[in-house]
Design a protein around this motif. Structure first.
Motif, mmCIF file in Angstrom:
data_model
loop_
_atom_site.group_PDB
_atom_site.id
_atom_site.type_symbol
_atom_site.label_atom_id
_atom_site.label_comp_id
_atom_site.label_asym_id
_atom_site.label_seq_id
_atom_site.Cartn_x
_atom_site.Cartn_y
_atom_site.Cartn_z
ATOM 1 N N PRO A 30 -13.364 -3.903 18.299
ATOM 2 C CA PRO A 30 -12.443 -4.436 19.310
ATOM 3 C C PRO A 30 -11.442 -5.427 18.755
ATOM 4 N N ARG A 31 -11.762 -6.074 17.633
ATOM 5 C CA ARG A 31 -10.830 -7.044 17.061
ATOM 6 C C ARG A 31 -9.529 -6.388 16.625
ATOM 7 N N THR A 32 -9.602 -5.109 16.297
ATOM 8 C CA THR A 32 -8.423 -4.410 15.814
ATOM 9 C C THR A 32 -7.864 -3.422 16.831
ATOM 10 N N PHE A 33 -8.742 -2.761 17.572
ATOM 11 C CA PHE A 33 -8.291 -1.616 18.359
ATOM 12 C C PHE A 33 -8.364 -1.815 19.864
ATOM 13 N N GLU A 34 -8.803 -2.971 20.326
ATOM 14 C CA GLU A 34 -8.821 -3.194 21.768
ATOM 15 C C GLU A 34 -7.387 -3.338 22.283
ATOM 16 N N CYS A 35 -7.106 -2.695 23.435
ATOM 17 C CA CYS A 35 -5.792 -2.812 24.063
ATOM 18 C C CYS A 35 -5.753 -4.084 24.903
ATOM 19 N N ARG A 36 -4.746 -4.905 24.691
ATOM 20 C CA ARG A 36 -4.631 -6.167 25.418
ATOM 21 C C ARG A 36 -3.992 -5.988 26.796
ATOM 22 N N ASN A 37 -3.439 -4.814 27.072
ATOM 23 C CA ASN A 37 -2.750 -4.592 28.348
ATOM 24 C C ASN A 37 -3.662 -4.073 29.441
ATOM 25 N N ASP A 38 -4.630 -3.243 29.078
ATOM 26 C CA ASP A 38 -5.458 -2.572 30.080
ATOM 27 C C ASP A 38 -6.851 -2.374 29.498
ATOM 28 N N GLU A 39 -7.882 -2.804 30.237
ATOM 29 C CA GLU A 39 -9.255 -2.699 29.729
ATOM 30 C C GLU A 39 -9.730 -1.255 29.632
ATOM 31 N N ASN A 40 -9.086 -0.327 30.342
ATOM 32 C CA ASN A 40 -9.469 1.081 30.256
ATOM 33 C C ASN A 40 -8.780 1.804 29.101
ATOM 34 N N HIS A 41 -7.820 1.164 28.461
ATOM 35 C CA HIS A 41 -7.138 1.771 27.314
ATOM 36 C C HIS A 41 -7.890 1.412 26.032
ATOM 37 N N TRP A 42 -7.496 2.086 24.949
ATOM 38 C CA TRP A 42 -8.051 1.777 23.630
ATOM 39 C C TRP A 42 -7.079 2.291 22.593
ATOM 40 N N ARG A 43 -6.938 1.559 21.515
ATOM 41 C CA ARG A 43 -6.032 1.959 20.443
ATOM 42 C C ARG A 43 -6.760 2.904 19.490
ATOM 43 N N LEU A 44 -6.155 4.022 19.192
ATOM 44 C CA LEU A 44 -6.706 4.972 18.227
ATOM 45 C C LEU A 44 -5.861 5.002 16.964
ATOM 46 N N GLY A 45 -5.063 3.983 16.800
ATOM 47 C CA GLY A 45 -4.195 3.826 15.637
ATOM 48 C C GLY A 45 -3.534 2.473 15.721
ATOM 49 N N ASP A 46 -2.322 2.375 15.198
ATOM 50 C CA ASP A 46 -1.607 1.098 15.221
ATOM 51 C C ASP A 46 -1.132 0.724 16.616
ATOM 52 N N THR A 47 -0.974 1.710 17.495
ATOM 53 C CA THR A 47 -0.412 1.481 18.829
ATOM 54 C C THR A 47 -1.279 2.159 19.866
ATOM 55 N N CYS A 48 -1.394 1.554 21.047
ATOM 56 C CA CYS A 48 -2.118 2.175 22.154
ATOM 57 C C CYS A 48 -1.282 3.324 22.714
ATOM 58 N N GLY A 49 -1.773 4.534 22.580
ATOM 59 C CA GLY A 49 -1.024 5.693 23.042
ATOM 60 C C GLY A 49 -0.830 5.723 24.537
ATOM 61 N N LEU A 50 -1.856 5.280 25.301
ATOM 62 C CA LEU A 50 -1.742 5.292 26.758
ATOM 63 C C LEU A 50 -0.671 4.309 27.215
ATOM 64 N N CYS A 51 -0.623 3.137 26.583
ATOM 65 C CA CYS A 51 0.424 2.174 26.926
ATOM 66 C C CYS A 51 1.799 2.703 26.535
ATOM 67 N N ALA A 52 1.890 3.301 25.356
ATOM 68 C CA ALA A 52 3.173 3.826 24.901
ATOM 69 C C ALA A 52 3.685 4.916 25.831
ATOM 70 N N ARG A 53 2.780 5.749 26.318
ATOM 71 C CA ARG A 53 3.194 6.809 27.237
ATOM 72 C C ARG A 53 3.682 6.235 28.558
ATOM 73 N N LEU A 54 3.114 5.084 28.958
ATOM 74 C CA LEU A 54 3.517 4.438 30.208
ATOM 75 C C LEU A 54 4.711 3.501 30.017
ATOM 76 N N GLY A 55 5.178 3.350 28.773
ATOM 77 C CA GLY A 55 6.326 2.495 28.532
ATOM 78 C C GLY A 55 5.985 1.047 28.314
ATOM 79 N N HIS A 56 4.686 0.713 28.109
ATOM 80 C CA HIS A 56 4.310 -0.672 27.843
ATOM 81 C C HIS A 56 4.626 -1.032 26.388
ATOM 82 N N THR A 57 4.935 -2.264 26.159
ATOM 83 C CA THR A 57 5.216 -2.734 24.804
ATOM 84 C C THR A 57 3.939 -3.240 24.164
ATOM 85 N N VAL A 58 3.608 -2.705 23.003
ATOM 86 C CA VAL A 58 2.383 -3.085 22.302
ATOM 87 C C VAL A 58 2.734 -3.407 20.852
#
Length: 612
Positions: free
Chosen positions: A327-355
């Motif tokens: 979680p120190r590296t891949f937890e999404c700070r925008n939404d507790e149901n999201h998760w980062r699978l790389g450098d950027t949270c894909g779910l946030c990026a698809r929704l237009g959130h800035t990460v």
């Protein structure tokens, strides 16, 4: 019939099995039971002797050579693996296996699909699905190391423990294990007989002339390792990428896509649109988040579905997925149901959130299933001082008093129709606020109710100028100038022999004879006293129940239930309907010296009904 168990617990004779056992479920091949003599085991009996004979040698080989990870060290079941034989009269009938806690588990298919998650209340958490993918790889790795293979690996054949127990949350359980390919102690191979086209490796599949996909039993068992690795890659892709199949996508116009996903698998990587390189024949589904996967993750998927390489082994998936759980590296700070699978949270990026991108730093952990840890607790909020609450309440009351004074001043100049609408709106606002905010219910409701009663009084005073003078009532009646007697403290009802004084008022209600008023109970305390304690009808009353009543004035209704009549305050009920009437107004008939109610019917005519 008597069934004999032979296994890790020794030998046990289960007398009169069908009478003592409890059926848990079953299918075409067999039925599963629980028996009080073996409470920690589930007992599967094959439905007919022919099916039992086909499975006898395979099941005996499974009992003799189990994987090391059938259970975790603390006893959590990871595979419904046979650990004892069931016989009847010396003949093989079935097997005993560990009990799986189906009541606290979901199927992997339910966890994968968004519609199933929503229907069954499963957390819509990418982190949960990541742990499910990791733990499925761990369980499969332990199965493969001893030479056993699932073959028909698909989300329907695996369970995921729910989040009610943090020690096993997101653990995976393989079921229907007697359908696996088994390598016996003597080296003999006992083949699997089932497979699913959407998860078939191309080497094991055959494409028919009609586009259907089938498989040859010998070919699929000969390539058992490839088959399991290929199916595992498909399941992981679906778990991490919005339940999308790796061969799903949209046409580009260059070629017509085969309708069946299994048929697309037959063409290797021709119809795989989620690779690092663009595919001219098919483009990705717009819901996909694969472009935000880490390079390592995308490389593993390309190996599995490009068509010219060997799919990754379960151990490779374990190493790659375990890195993504930090979680120190891949937890999404925008939404507790999201998760980062790389450098950027894909779910946030698809929704237009800035990460803000962050480089991976996690390292692989020890071998074994990994329970999904609970979210880190948030720091407690500082309580608001009582003085601040008091100041807020005083400011609110002051503003409300000013607003009410202005409203009462304007009330005198409103026409009757507008006053009726404002009155109904004020009542609705009070009801909704009281239901939604307990603080208002406890502290402000008496004050607001008093304001509404003042509105009623102003309404009655204003309407007095529009009707004939009210004659003096008979001695038996109460004085018009005297307010209604207060309800009994124990029952909330006025005695039936003391009706409230008739008051000239404008009120949306219904006449006595034709359209009796239908009321919904808001406060059951009016029926809690001894007058109604033993009445069967009142015992069935619930909040919201409908009762009929007669109108006497704007603050009281007369009701009759179970032979007991009385007067109840209007605040305990809500008018929910009339019968074919609208726009009802109470008045006084000077000719008959009786109150009357004038209502408009659906046809547009007005009818006047005399009231007692």
């Amino acid at each position: 019939m008597d069934i004999v168990y032979e296994g890790l617990m020794g030998q046990t004779v289960l007398r009169d099995f069908t009478a003592a056992a409890v059926r848990l479920g079953g299918g075409g091949a067999g039925t599963v039971y629980r028996h009080p003599a073996l409470p920690n085991l589930a007992l599967k009996l094959y439905n007919d002797p022919a099916t039992a004979a086909e499975h006898a040698e395979k099941v005996r080989a499974m009992v003799a050579r189990p994987p090391r990870n059938v259970k975790t060290p603390d006893g959590t079941v990871q595979m419904a693996w046979p650990e004892g034989i069931l016989t009847e009269g010396g003949g093989f009938r079935g097997f005993a296996m560990p009990v799986v806690d189906f009541g606290h588990a979901w199927t992997l298919q339910q966890v994968t699909r968004p519609t199933q998650r929503a229907r069954r209340g499963i957390p819509d958490s990418l982190r949960l699905r990541l742990y499910a993918a990791l733990n499925l790889s761990i369980v499969l790795d332990g199965l493969h190391e001893i030479g056993h293979y699932v073959i028909d690996l698909k989300p329907q054949n695996a369970l995921v423990y729910d989040t009610s127990d943090s020690k096993r949350s997101a653990y995976v359980v393989l079921v229907d294990c007697d359908g696996f390919q088994i390598r016996g102690p003597d080296g003999r191979r006992h083949d699997a007989t089932l497979a699913t086209p959407e998860f078939l490796h191309p080497k094991a599949a055959t494409l028919g002339a009609d586009g259907s996909v089938s498989f040859d039993g010998t070919s699929i068992n000969d390539s058992a390792g490839l088959q399991d690795q290929f199916a595992l890659a498909i399941i992981i892709f679906q778990l991490l990428n919005e339940s999308l199949h790796p061969m799903s996508g949209r046409e580009t116009g260059i070629a017509t896509l085969p309708a069946e996903l299994g048929a697309r698998l037959m063409h290797g990587g021709r119809y795989y649109p989620y690779g690092v390189k663009d595919n001219p024949y098919i483009k990705p589904d717009p819901d996909s988040i694969h472009t935000w996967f880490s390079p390592k993750l995308r490389g593993l998927f390309d190996r599995a579905f490009s068509g010219d390489t060997t799919p990754p082994r379960p151990g490779e998936w374990v190493a790659a997925l375990r890195e993504l759980t930090d979680p120190r590296t891949f937890e999404c700070r925008n939404d507790e149901n999201h998760w980062r699978l790389g450098d950027t949270c894909g779910l946030c990026a698809r929704l237009g959130h800035t990460v803000k991108p962050q480089p991976p730093t996690a390292k692989p952990g020890p071998v074994g299933q990994v329970p999904m840890p609970p979210k880190l607790p948030q720091p407690p909020k500082k309580p608001v001082p009582i003085r601040m609450w008091r100041q807020r309440l005083e400011r609110t009351m002051l503003r409300g008093t000013v607003a009410t004074s202005v409203a009462l001043g304007a009330w005198q100049f409103m026409p009757p129709a507008m006053r009726a609408e404002v009155e109904d709106g004020a009542i609705a606002v009070v009801e909704q606020a009281s239901d939604a905010m307990p603080v208002i219910e406890q502290t402000l409701r008496p004050a607001l109710q008093g304001m509404i009663e003042q509105v009623y009084a102003l309404s009655r005073n204003a309407e007095t100028t529009e009707v004939a003078p009210v004659p003096s009532p008979s001695p038996a009646e109460s004085s018009p100038s005297r307010p209604p007697a207060a309800p009994s403290a124990s029952t909330g009802l006025r005695p039936a022999g003391q009706p409230p004084a008739q008051t000239v008022a404008s009120h949306r209600t219904a006449p006595q004879d034709l359209p009796i008023v239908a009321l919904a109970v808001k406060d059951l305390s009016v029926f809690s006293g001894p007058r109604f304690a033993d009445k069967e009808e009142l015992g069935r009353l619930e909040k919201g129940a409908k009762v009929s009543a007669r109108v006497h004035d704007s603050g009281w209704y007369q009701i009759s239930l179970s032979g007991v009549s009385g007067y109840v305050p209007r605040s305990s009920f809500r008018v929910v309907g009339y019968r074919d009437m609208d726009d009802c107004r109470m008045g006084w008939d000077a000719r008959t010296a009786k109150p009357s109610l004038s209502c408009q019917t659906k046809t547009g005519t007005r009818e006047t009904v005399e009231l007692d």
